[in-house]
Design an enzyme around this catalytic site. Sequence first.
Site, PDB file in Angstrom:
ATOM      1  N   ASP A   1      14.253  -8.928 -30.545  1.00 59.05           N
ATOM      2  CA  ASP A   1      13.534  -9.342 -31.759  1.00 59.05           C
ATOM      3  C   ASP A   1      13.223 -10.837 -31.756  1.00 59.05           C
ATOM      4  O   ASP A   1      13.574 -11.569 -32.688  1.00 59.05           O
ATOM      5  CB  ASP A   1      14.350  -8.999 -33.014  1.00 59.05           C
TER       6      ASP A   1
ATOM      7  N   GLU B   1       8.402  -2.680 -39.954  1.00 60.31           N
ATOM      8  CA  GLU B   1       9.539  -3.586 -40.080  1.00 60.31           C
ATOM      9  C   GLU B   1       9.179  -4.920 -39.435  1.00 60.31           C
ATOM     10  O   GLU B   1       8.020  -5.179 -39.096  1.00 60.31           O
ATOM     11  CB  GLU B   1      10.774  -2.974 -39.394  1.00 60.31           C
TER      12      GLU B   1
END
Length: 512
Positions: free
Chosen positions: A25, A194
């Site tokens: 991420d 997300e």
Amino acid sequence: MNRPWTADLGDGTYRNPVLNADWSDPDVVRVGADHYLTASSFGRAPGLPLLHSRDLVNWTLVGHALDRVEPAADFARPRHDAGVWAPSLRHHAGRFWIFWGDPDHGIQQINAEHIDGPWSAPHLLKPGRGYIDACPLWDEETGEAYLVHAWAKSRSGIKNRLTGHRMSADGRVLLDEGRTLIDADRIPGWFTLEGPKLHRHGGYFWIFAPAGGVATGWQGAFRSRDFSGPYEERVVLSQGRTDVNGPHQGGWVRTAAGEDWFLHFQARGAYGRVVHLQPMHWDAEGWPVIGDAGEPVATHRKPAAPEQPVAAPAVDDDFPGGAHGKQWQWTANPCPDAWTEQDDHAADGLRLSCLRTPDAHDLRLLPNVLVQRMPAEEFTVEVDLELHSDEPGAKAGLAVLGDAFCWIGLEAAADGTPRLVHRYAEGAAESERDAAGARASPGGRARLRIEVTAGARCRFSADTGDGFRPSGQVFAATPWRWVAALLGLFATAPAGTGPAGTALFTTFRATH
């Protein structure tokens, strides 16, 4: 050679991934001519790794922003599905800022004047369960500050939705109750939205956000003239005809030369979420185009920047003065007395205490395992080990640690004499088993080796004085729920009282 992977091809081009390890991420920011990257660290400590590059291709690890995961008591044991999820890194008002969502506690932020700190203590900006993937924006056009975040269904029952707030300029208070900016249940074919990153560009509020799941998803871009919406959407990066599955969730950055680039991850099983660099430009309608017409590139010219030395995050370690390098993390907040840091004039080598624990049978339960990422698809790692203990059951070794684990090392037998052992545990097993028969280890010394080949297949061997000899069967490394398989060093002893001795690790090397 001792650099398992370098993305810089030396001819003005690079190959993907630029970070061939589990930097999950990623988010990136530029300050002057320097680029900085952070990534998820979940329950490991220290957390929030900080990497530096001048050209977005050659990266070095410069430290961590979070000494311990808070609340500290909740991370006294390994929690690989909790802690620091999908942080955002920004620079505003002369300070670096990192915001992240802890799915069990809420949205937190820290800040510092300099990238190497000192960083402020974590501030809980939005307490509650299920808030993840937080990203701030300070709008230079209006002077307003905003925050956007996603939701974890496992904690809140909500997913596929992005929520926005107005925020105080100091990043400490949300100024409203929040509102849904994007409900992807209303967008045909979109699911698991997300990881939002909030930007201002060309008169629009932009939200770069992935959808479609970690291994199979795509990168979306959303824009609106007003922060509250409505937002229009477009898919701006997907696998297409390439072999890069699920290319998404990362950060857009504009270099000092005015070029736009996008860093994102690709999920690769036991190897984790490796980081790719994609060129980016804006089309005639003002939408971002990432990669080669929306598909990932395998190689490309490097970003325009002064020539940089070829670099990759460190793997090797001589443990100078008894200290370990920045590449190492504990599997949870560090235990008191887990290791002894010596002074600068001490001999090199990492001395771990054989900590007494009732969980010595299962490395997955221990907070005192020192770990680092697997540095490439194929590599060999070696380390020298000395066991200084005659406590029966005291042991130390080199491990591949995930949902299943396997290790090779030294253990004190019932009479206190050292022996070489090799053990493993399957994912569903609650205790380790022998992977090979024990053998004598004269002097309590061994050089340990793990050879990793394609598919994260691991072959173990050891040299106890008569050359390397293979041990056991091939072990297929497995990831944790959100974390790649990790290389680990550990020392333990059975439950009891009093000191149980130490283990000395020296000359840790990885070769490709």
